[in-house]
Write a protein that holds these residues in place. Structure first.
Motif, PDB file in Angstrom:
ATOM      1  N   GLY A  21       0.778  -1.235   0.000  1.00  0.00           N
ATOM      2  CA  GLY A  21       0.000   0.000   0.000  1.00  0.00           C
ATOM      3  C   GLY A  21       0.804   1.276   0.000  1.00  0.00           C
ATOM      4  N   GLY A  22       2.141   1.169  -0.021  1.00  0.00           N
ATOM      5  CA  GLY A  22       2.959   2.367   0.064  1.00  0.00           C
ATOM      6  C   GLY A  22       3.239   3.053  -1.253  1.00  0.00           C
ATOM      7  N   ILE A  23       2.734   2.515  -2.350  1.00  0.00           N
ATOM      8  CA  ILE A  23       3.000   3.136  -3.657  1.00  0.00           C
ATOM      9  C   ILE A  23       1.786   3.929  -4.118  1.00  0.00           C
ATOM     10  N   SER A  24       1.988   4.802  -5.071  1.00  0.00           N
ATOM     11  CA  SER A  24       0.890   5.639  -5.564  1.00  0.00           C
ATOM     12  C   SER A  24      -0.155   4.786  -6.271  1.00  0.00           C
ATOM     13  N   ILE A  25      -1.364   5.307  -6.316  1.00  0.00           N
ATOM     14  CA  ILE A  25      -2.449   4.591  -6.987  1.00  0.00           C
ATOM     15  C   ILE A  25      -2.128   4.427  -8.469  1.00  0.00           C
ATOM     16  N   GLN A  26      -1.518   5.464  -9.079  1.00  0.00           N
ATOM     17  CA  GLN A  26      -1.131   5.372 -10.490  1.00  0.00           C
ATOM     18  C   GLN A  26      -0.151   4.226 -10.708  1.00  0.00           C
ATOM     19  N   VAL A  86     -10.236   2.718 -12.160  1.00  0.00           N
ATOM     20  CA  VAL A  86     -10.068   2.639 -10.703  1.00  0.00           C
ATOM     21  C   VAL A  86     -10.478   3.966 -10.058  1.00  0.00           C
ATOM     22  N   ALA A  87     -10.035   5.076 -10.644  1.00  0.00           N
ATOM     23  CA  ALA A  87     -10.357   6.393 -10.098  1.00  0.00           C
ATOM     24  C   ALA A  87     -11.860   6.637 -10.093  1.00  0.00           C
ATOM     25  N   GLN A  88     -12.538   6.207 -11.147  1.00  0.00           N
ATOM     26  CA  GLN A  88     -13.987   6.382 -11.226  1.00  0.00           C
ATOM     27  C   GLN A  88     -14.681   5.640 -10.089  1.00  0.00           C
TER      28      GLN A  88
END
Length: 242
Positions: free
Chosen positions: A34-39, A52-54
């Motif tokens: 979980g430590g990395i960016s969502i992108q 995913v963002a939606q």
């Protein structure tokens, strides 16, 4: 740049634990990874960041579903129950089984109640899977046949179960059994309250169990208090063939 692109997966789950269910849907590790960016997480999982963002942006979106259920036609109500609540159960069970297995394996020694919760959920998952099939293959189609018989003013052949109240009583009994199991889970989990310092998967598991119970309560309400009583009244208006 979309702010979600730079926010880490772990930060998103900490902000809203329901985000864990979105990440689980897309096979994104929100616990250890979980430590990395969502992108970056989307890139690693080879999934669309936009999708995913939606889903993340719609987490708490309240939908107007024109919820005057009592005035809906029975066939429409049946379709709603299947498409919304039955599908929810079917989609949620595998996710909850995975959560429960992982959490029990990692934290079961320190929290033995997790092993009991895991066993109880496996029991209710099996019962509900059979229950939904009986409704979709037997009871609901017959209610629709009764509607058609009334609309067309035609006689209806007696079903194998003789009267509609027989499967209805069975479904109501099974509702009570499922509800009792979930009440036990709620008690064991202190009403789905994770312990201090619980990891994201632990928190997601309890959050999803809570959501699952709430959905089931609404699901059962629509059947026990609206659909089934109306089906019993409908049966009084039709003619069975000899």
């Amino acid at each position: 740049m979309n702010m979600l692109q730079t926010k880490t997966v772990g930060q998103m789950v900490t902000q809203n634990v329901k985000a864990a269910h979105v990440f689980k849907k897309y096979n994104i590790d929100f616990c250890c990874g979980g430590g990395i960016s969502i992108q970056k997480a989307c890139d690693r999982a080879n999934v669309s960041f936009e999708d995913v963002a939606q889903d993340l942006q719609n987490l708490d979106h309240i939908k107007d579903r024109a919820t005057d259920y009592n005035n809906w036609e029975l066939d429409f109500l049946i379709d709603h129950i299947i498409n919304i609540h039955h599908r929810y159960v079917e989609e949620s069970i595998p996710m909850l089984v995975q959560y429960g297995t992982k959490v029990a394996k990692v934290h079961g020694d320190g929290h033995p109640e997790l092993l009991e919760i895991q066993a109880l959920f496996a029991m209710v998952a099996t019962e509900l899977s059979g229950h939904l099939r009986k409704e979709e293959l037997i009871l609901f189609p017959f209610i629709k046949k009764m509607l058609q018989s009334k609309t067309e003013n035609t006689e209806l052949a007696h079903p194998q179960f003789e009267k509609v109240d027989n499967p209805i009583k069975m479904m109501e009994a099974e509702h009570e059994e499922a509800g009792e199991i979930l009440r036990k889970i709620a008690k064991l989990s202190n009403n789905y309250t994770p312990p201090e310092g619980a990891c994201n998967t632990y928190r997601a598991f309890f959050s999803k169990l809570d959501e699952f119970e709430q959905d089931l309560h609404h699901h059962i309400h629509l059947e026990n208090n609206i659909l089934f009583p109306k089906a019993l009244q409908l049966e009084k208006t039709i003619q069975y063939s000899e």
